[in-house]
Write an enzyme that holds these catalytic residues in place. Structure first.
Site, PDB file in Angstrom:
ATOM      1  CG  HIS A 159       5.995  28.407 -58.283  1.00 30.84           C
ATOM      2  ND1 HIS A 159       5.389  29.561 -58.727  1.00 30.84           N
ATOM      3  CD2 HIS A 159       7.329  28.576 -58.519  1.00 30.84           C
ATOM      4  CE1 HIS A 159       6.299  30.395 -59.208  1.00 30.84           C
ATOM      5  NE2 HIS A 159       7.494  29.812 -59.108  1.00 30.84           N
TER       6      HIS A 159
ATOM      7  CG  HIS B  16     -13.360   3.844 -68.764  1.00 33.00           C
ATOM      8  ND1 HIS B  16     -13.649   4.432 -67.541  1.00 33.00           N
ATOM      9  CD2 HIS B  16     -14.116   4.493 -69.678  1.00 33.00           C
ATOM     10  CE1 HIS B  16     -14.558   5.380 -67.727  1.00 33.00           C
ATOM     11  NE2 HIS B  16     -14.863   5.435 -69.012  1.00 33.00           N
TER      12      HIS B  16
ATOM     13  NE  ARG C 188       8.224  33.744 -54.752  1.00 35.74           N
ATOM     14  CZ  ARG C 188       8.967  33.318 -55.763  1.00 35.74           C
ATOM     15  NH1 ARG C 188      10.231  32.953 -55.553  1.00 35.74           N
ATOM     16  NH2 ARG C 188       8.468  33.246 -56.988  1.00 35.74           N
TER      17      ARG C 188
HETATM   18  C1  RB5 Z   1     -15.138   9.221 -68.194  1.00 37.88           C
HETATM   19  O1  RB5 Z   1     -16.042   9.430 -69.210  1.00 37.88           O
HETATM   20  C2  RB5 Z   1     -14.678  10.528 -67.584  1.00 37.88           C
HETATM   21  O2  RB5 Z   1     -15.730  11.091 -66.882  1.00 37.88           O
HETATM   22  C3  RB5 Z   1     -13.484  10.316 -66.700  1.00 37.88           C
HETATM   23  O3  RB5 Z   1     -12.470   9.716 -67.445  1.00 37.88           O
HETATM   24  C4  RB5 Z   1     -12.880  11.578 -66.124  1.00 37.88           C
HETATM   25  O4  RB5 Z   1     -12.677  12.524 -67.113  1.00 37.88           O
HETATM   26  C5  RB5 Z   1     -13.538  12.142 -64.962  1.00 37.88           C
HETATM   27  O5  RB5 Z   1     -13.163  13.173 -64.423  1.00 37.88           O
END
Ligand code: RB5
Length: 144
Positions: free
Chosen positions: A98, A9, A132
């Site tokens: 890399h 979200h 490498r």
């Molecule tokens: C949401 O607030 C946040 O925790 C999520 O988008 C993310 O950054 C998690 O690693």
């Protein structure tokens, strides 16, 4: 090249911006973002993108969340996935040249749309150097 992309979200706007950019450039894009469930959507997003890349339905994956950290951590639990959390141009290039990263991870709260687009462009156009770096990549797949 076909991309699988998903966000939680916190990164929907940036994800939509990148989809528009990719589509405009002529790339195919599969948006597999889960229905928004703020409590749990970043792991689900990562699982879906990784499945698309591992099955070769898509060539590369793009994951986005607020920081990029949750999606990156989850994505790298999938065997065969090399997900790189990228925050600047140099990281974008190195992730490909890399590390042969197959998933680009971006944190929507850490970047502008302009920078994100540029990092994506670099990720797309930079080839893996091999040489490498090949045994190092192979070593990543060894079980602990
Ligand atoms: C949401 O607030 C946040 O925790 C999520 O988008 C993310 O950054 C998690 O690693």
């Amino acid at each position: 090249m076909k991309f699988s992309i998903a966000s939680d979200h916190a990164a929907c706007d940036l994800k939509n911006h990148l989809i528009e950019f990719l589509t405009h450039q002529g790339y195919k894009v599969h948006d597999c973002t889960p229905d928004v469930n703020p409590a749990d959507s970043y792991s689900e997003a990562a699982d879906r993108v990784c499945a698309n890349v591992l099955s070769k339905e898509c060539d590369k994956g793009i994951l986005l969340c607020g920081t990029g950290q949750g999606t990156a951590i989850r994505a790298n639990r999938h065997f065969g996935i090399r997900a790189a959390l990228v925050t600047n141009d140099y990281m974008a290039e190195m992730a490909r040249s890399h590390n042969d990263a197959n998933v680009l991870v971006l944190g929507a709260r850490l970047t502008t749309a302009t920078l994100a687009t540029r990092m994506l462009e670099l990720f797309i156009k930079t080839p893996f150097e091999a040489g490498r770096h090949t045994p190092r990549i192979e070593r990543l797949e060894q079980l602990l």
